[in-house]
Write an enzyme that holds these catalytic residues in place. Structure first.
Site, short mmCIF file in Angstrom:
data_model
loop_
_atom_site.label_atom_id
_atom_site.label_comp_id
_atom_site.label_asym_id
_atom_site.label_seq_id
_atom_site.Cartn_x
_atom_site.Cartn_y
_atom_site.Cartn_z
N HIS A 9 0.82 -1.20 0.00
CA HIS A 9 0.00 0.00 0.00
C HIS A 9 0.86 1.26 0.00
O HIS A 9 0.38 2.34 -0.30
CB HIS A 9 -0.91 0.01 1.23
CG HIS A 9 -2.04 -0.95 1.13
ND1 HIS A 9 -1.88 -2.31 1.26
CD2 HIS A 9 -3.35 -0.74 0.89
CE1 HIS A 9 -3.06 -2.89 1.12
NE2 HIS A 9 -3.97 -1.97 0.89
N SER A 10 2.11 1.11 0.34
CA SER A 10 3.03 2.25 0.46
C SER A 10 4.19 2.11 -0.52
O SER A 10 4.92 1.11 -0.48
CB SER A 10 3.57 2.29 1.90
OG SER A 10 4.71 3.12 1.98
#
Length: 124
Positions: A9-10
């Site tokens: 997600h990052s």
């Protein structure tokens, strides 16, 4: 050589995990980050994952290692039997185990198995 894509997600988390995996397994191991969204936000992007797969695919298969939640769902959209597989493993430990196996020129099934063994790694 089997390629690896770390799906997070990052973008920062994915990039740092790639740097760690390459630092341990060797710079020549095809490992790519596919983190965040196209606009730099948190989330996952099937387009970024597809681009990363193309970048690491050397014809021997690709292992996708997602962090959690929707990154797993995104990675599963790209599964192709015998060519692109998703590893259900701890993100960092699985990435390193898979990178070391890929760096030893192991076949796709063995790279996946090495990543899966990371579920049982004990720290103490």
């Amino acid at each position: 050589m089997v390629g690896l894509v770390l799906v997070s997600h990052s973008a920062g988390l994915a990039a740092e995990a790639v740097a760690l995996a390459k630092g341990i397994a060797g710079a020549g191991v095809p490992v790519a980050a596919a983190g965040g969204t196209e606009d730099g936000g948190l989330g996952t992007s099937v387009d970024l994952v597809e681009e990363a797969v193309r970048g690491v695919d050397q014809g021997d298969g690709v292992v996708l290692i997602p962090d959690l939640g929707s990154s797993v769902l995104t990675a599963r959209l790209l599964e192709e039997d015998g060519r692109i597989v998703v590893a259900d493993v701890p993100f960092v430990e699985g990435a390193i185990a898979a990178a070391v196996a890929a760096g030893a020129d192991a076949p796709l099934a063995d790279v996946l198995a090495s990543a899966e063994e990371s579920r049982t790694f004990r720290k103490l």
